[in-house]
Design an enzyme around this catalytic site. Structure first.
Site, PDB file in Angstrom:
ATOM      1  N   TYR A  48       0.833  -1.214   0.000  1.00 23.68           N
ATOM      2  CA  TYR A  48       0.000   0.000   0.000  1.00 23.68           C
ATOM      3  C   TYR A  48       0.875   1.275   0.000  1.00 23.68           C
ATOM      4  CZ  TYR A  48      -3.625  -3.316   1.667  1.00 23.68           C
ATOM      5  OH  TYR A  48      -4.469  -4.380   1.815  1.00 23.68           O
ATOM      6  N   GLY A  65     -18.963  -5.862   0.600  1.00 24.41           N
ATOM      7  CA  GLY A  65     -19.045  -6.492  -0.716  1.00 24.41           C
ATOM      8  C   GLY A  65     -17.814  -6.069  -1.489  1.00 24.41           C
TER       9      GLY A  65
END
Ligand code: FAD
Length: 924
Positions: A716, A871
């Site tokens: 990241y 999700g």
């Protein structure tokens, strides 16, 4: 004369019940309370009054039973001036170093606390070590007087007037297994289901007990856990599962014709031959028996011996010797045994067991109190003192029927009316059959001219066959519950072989009761028990005898041996005569059970199926007293089973409590198993794809909203920004929880270790949790790490070692993985990590609940962290628009995102939404 009156009315009623009978059934003619009960008759009342059916307690009532206050006085005198000293604190105290106690204590000692430390376990044993020294020689240990319990001898009369037995159990490390006949039989696996234990659990516990456990830290080998042989001779070899057990097999081809024919005769009554009694779900059949004898070698392999092999020299095995003793002197474990430590009472705080008060005695004077100690138990007290001593200890500690406690002057801790009740036993008798077969050359004769079995004569054990069968309701030989055993011994009488058939009633219905008579903890209890009081018991024994006479003795296979049998067929044919003969010849087999039985529907008990004493906390019973019905084997294997299961129940309860959500300054948190004091907050902030000013702002607001966990990764590229926010936040560092991940490209021992060091340097602070990001390259185009040349599995194992090195140097507080499936986790665990896998970070939401993986992680105590809770990108926000989520959202008045995050958190799963929009949700 008077006995006859009582006998006449005896048959109709149920037996062994000590209350609820109208007096009229007890008292007739000159029988009355005055004649039968009262102090002048002592403990048992007027012997003229009692037969199988009517007992002192039943007719006179417990109130009339003399209390023996002189014992109280003796006790008070012997302890006068001896103050209770502090004996220290242990996690668990186990009372009794017998079969069950040694098993439970050693299993607890082998386990780790949630912080990865060993438990401190203390066994208190009233007896001495000397038994342990003697147990190697089965004969000597059984005959050594110190190995018996003088204080627990109980007299009770049976059947006919004037017959009294002395009831004794083993005393000293090893318990009754130090003096028993070493028959090891599980019974039927299925019968344990009735006590609330699953078949799988029971089978795995037995297999575990029967596996070699020579050294502390020994890991059961899959080899010993393969299925047991199911019968064929080819299944038998030197590699049978189990240890310190010897299978005394009776192979027909090794047996002389007399025995071969006998087996065939049993098969004729549908009692099949079997090689290994443990090879089938039920023990029904005829064959050899396992013995709790080892081979004498420290890494003993299980062995089969045939009936002609001498057993002498095979050392006796006890759970103390096999399971507990190896912990002695082990620096990595903390199991201590205190001998001559007589448990007087359990100490309570309210109804919570907090320790045990003991008297310290000596070998020379086992009843003289030298010191008294109060030892504290941090977690639990486990009473494993055996069927006679356990209910006495519970009673003297205030757990019994309140009326009984009032009689003794003991304050009530918990009302438990079933304590001391429901005592029952395996009883039986022997039938001798003479044959026309001359005794073999050199046959060993005992002094009285014929061989009979006697305790400790191990040569005798070799000549035995055992048949387990169903004799209830005249359904002999039918598959179904085993309720009778026929044990066969050979002997030599007047130059010819004799066969002794010992019939044992395995499922006795008669129940008795123990009564504690004084507050003196070392005084014997009174046993009110009349075997065969329940007429069903006589019926089952009679059925078995008739089956033997009609199906075996009269069979064509036995005709050549011209059996001369006592009693004669005229007795067997007449039920009244047979019942009388049974009563006159009945004996007991020292397999008592039931005095602290498991509570079941319609049959109130003392402990629940997890062995917790009802009405109390932190107290369990683990010995054969918990069995509401005798298992259909002998009682040592069931005692060992209770110990093994008890440890599992205790550890499971503790693990469950540890897994429960804990509070943390950052909200709910879970304790990471195996990492002392490391708690992972469940609400976190994910930083995938957020860098620079964006991550600094978002994380700052997250902290301001109360969040404390931040998830990052080498990939990241935001370690430096995160480190700066943490440093500037003024939040104490110990409140913040930083997670980072090492990508597969940096796997390998050195590479991973160095990647952690770099991450720590970039962050400017240690990591709280570091994970291996994927089990292998996610993107096939990524460069392969150096170690991938071996295999990804080896690569992961090497990388894990690199993480462990960083841990040891204090760079990180806990280790885990990410995106690992069951296959990867089990491989890594099998490769023997030194530190536990604390966390698996995976995609998890209601559309991908990962049930199998979650189940596995739960079993292995691996905490879960979910990404993609709302999700994943693949679902494109459909989750937030889902009608089902909308419905819940409306009902609870929370946003769809909150509903989805809550779905995970309330299951103990950490969440790390990475959209700053959801920060408020994640921290609320
Ligand atoms: C002669 C005989 C032969 C037997 N043969 C067989 C056989 O061949 N096969 C079979 O399966 N079973 C046999 N049994 C029965 C079997 O051995 C026992 O049922 C089983 O060992 C009991 O185990 P346990 O753990 O319940 O109790 P135990 O093994 O009796 O352990 C209880 C321990 O607690 C200690 N204790 C008691 N009170 C206190 C106290 N207040 N403070 C501290 N310590 C205390 C005792 O000294 C003892 O060591 C036999 C029994 C006898 C007596």
């Amino acid at each position: 004369m008077v006995v006859g009156v009582l006998l006449a009315i005896a048959s109709a009623s149920t037996a062994g019940v000590t209350s609820g009978l109208p007096d009229a059934e007890c008292w007739q003619d000159d029988f009355n309370e005055d004649f039968c009960c009262g102090d002048r008759w002592g403990l048992t009342g007027n012997p003229a009054c009692w037969n199988e059916e009517f007992t002192y307690l039943r007719c006179c009532g417990i109130d009339k039973l003399p209390r023996r206050p002189d014992d109280d006085t003796k006790w008070e005198a012997s302890t006068a001036g001896i103050e209770l000293e502090d004996g220290g604190e242990y996690d668990f105290i186990v009372v009794g170093a017998g079969s069950a106690g040694s098993a439970v204590a050693s299993r607890l000692a082998a386990a780790d606390t949630v912080d990865g430390q060993p438990w401190r376990v203390l066994i208190l044993e009233a007896g001495s070590w000397s038994v342990a020294e003697e147990v190697a020689d089965p004969d000597r240990s059984a005959q050594k007087k110190e190995s018996w319990w003088p204080a627990l001898e109980v007299n009770f009369s049976v059947g006919r007037e004037g017959r009294t037995w002395t009831y004794a159990t083993g005393r000293g490390v090893g318990g009754t297994a130090s003096v028993n006949s070493m028959i090891y039989t599980r019974g039927s696996i299925f019968e344990y289901e009735a006590f609330g234990w699953s078949v799988d659990e029971v089978l795995s516990a037995f297999k575990n007990l029967e596996a070699p456990m020579e050294a502390p830290g020994f890991k059961p080998d899959a080899h010993y856990h393969r299925p047991l042989p199911t019968g064929g001779l080819e299944d038998l070899g030197s590699n049978l599962p189990g240890s310190h057990l010897t299978l005394v097999s009776a192979f027909p081809e090794e047996l002389p014709p007399l025995f071969r024919n006998l087996i065939a005769a049993f098969e004729g009554i549908r009692v099949p031959f079997r090689v290994d009694p443990h090879g089938n779900a039920t023990n029904q059949g005829i064959g050899g028996m396992w013995r709790s004898m080892g081979c004498g070698h420290p890494r003993c392999q299980p062995t089969r011996i045939s009936r002609v092999t001498a057993a002498r020299g095979r050392p006796r095995s006890t759970t103390y010797k096999d399971l507990a003793a190896p912990f002695h002197g082990s620096p990595a474990h903390r199991l201590e045994t205190l001998t001559h430590a007589f448990a007087e009472r359990i100490s309570f705080d309210g109804n919570k067991a907090v320790g045990v008060e003991i008297s310290v005695t000596s070998d020379d004077a086992p009843q003289v109190v030298q010191r008294r100690l109060r030892i504290r138990a941090k977690h639990e007290v486990i009473v494993a003192a055996g069927v006679l001593a356990t209910p006495k200890l519970l009673t003297l500690s205030g757990v019994a029927e309140p009326k009984e406690l009032a009689r003794l002057g003991v304050p009530v801790i918990a009302s438990s009316p079933s304590v001391s009740r429901h005592f029952h036993e395996h009883v039986g008798l022997s039938i001798v059959a003479h044959t026309n077969v001359p005794c073999p050359e050199g046959y060993h004769l005992s002094e009285d001219g014929h061989t009979t079995t006697h305790l400790g004569n191990t040569d005798q054990f070799i000549g035995q066959l055992y048949a387990f069968l169903n004799a209830t309701d005249n359904r002999p030989g039918e598959p179904g519950p085993v309720d009778a055993e026929v044990m066969l011994l050979e002997g030599c009488l007047e130059g010819h072989l004799s066969l002794t058939f010992t019939i044992i009633l395995l499922q006795a219905r008669t129940r008795g009761r123990l009564v504690v008579q004084s507050r003196h903890p070392m005084a014997s209890p009174h046993l009110d028990y009349k075997p065969l009081s329940n007429s069903d018991d006589i019926q089952v024994i009679a059925n078995t005898i008739r089956l033997l006479y009609q199906g075996v003795f009269a069979s064509e296979q036995m005709a050549p041996f011209e059996l001369g049998i006592s009693p004669g067929v005229e007795v067997v044919a007449d039920f009244q005569k047979l019942a009388q003969w049974i009563r006159a010849n009945i004996y007991y087999y020292s397999h008592p059970t039931g005095t602290a039985r498991i509570d079941r529907d319609g049959a109130p008990g003392v402990v629940d199926s997890q062995l917790r004493v009802l009405g109390t906390t932190n107290l369990r019973v683990a010995d054969t007293s918990v069995y509401p019905e005798s298992p259909s084997g002998h009682s040592d294997a069931p005692a060992r089973l209770v110990g093994e299961l008890c440890a599992r129940f205790v550890l499971r309860d503790i693990a469950r409590a540890a897994d429960q959500v804990k509070e943390h300054p950052g909200g709910p948190a879970v304790q990471l198993r195996g990492y002392r004091g490391v708690r992972m907050p469940l609400r976190g902030f994910g930083t995938n794809g957020v860098q620079g000013e964006k991550v600094r702002q978002s994380l700052t607001s997250f902290f301001q909203l109360g969040g404390r966990m931040v998830d990052t990764a080498v990939l990241y590229e935001n370690h430096v920004d995160i480190g700066r926010v943490v440093a500037n936040s003024k939040i104490p560092r110990e409140e913040v929880f930083i997670v980072s991940k090492i990508p597969p490209t940096q796997m390998g021992f050195d590479e991973t270790y160095e990647a952690v060091l770099r991450s720590v340097k970039e962050l400017g602070t240690h990591l709280d949790l570091v994970l291996l990001h994927w089990p292998s390259n996610f993107d096939k185009k990524d460069p392969l790490p150096a170690c991938a040349g071996v295999s990804w599995r080896a690569c992961r194992a090497a990388a894990w070692k690199g993480l462990e090195k960083a841990y040891m140097e204090g760079k990180v507080r806990a280790l885990g993985v990410s995106n690992f499936g069951v296959k990867h986790l089990s491989a890594l665990l099998a490769d023997g990590p030194s530190l536990p896998i604390a966390v698996n970070q995976i995609e998890l939401h209601p559309w991908w609940p990962q049930l199998a993986l979650r189940k596995y992680c739960k079993e292995k105590h691996i905490a879960l962290m979910a990404y993609g809770s709302l999700g994943s990108s693949l679902l494109g926000g459909a989750t937030l628009r889902s009608p089902a989520v909308a419905k819940v959202s409306k009902r609870v008045g929370r946003s769809p995102a909150q509903v989805l995050l809550r779905w995970a958190v309330q299951q103990g799963v950490a969440v790390i939404p990475c959209n700053p929009k959801y920060i408020a949700h994640a921290s609320s």
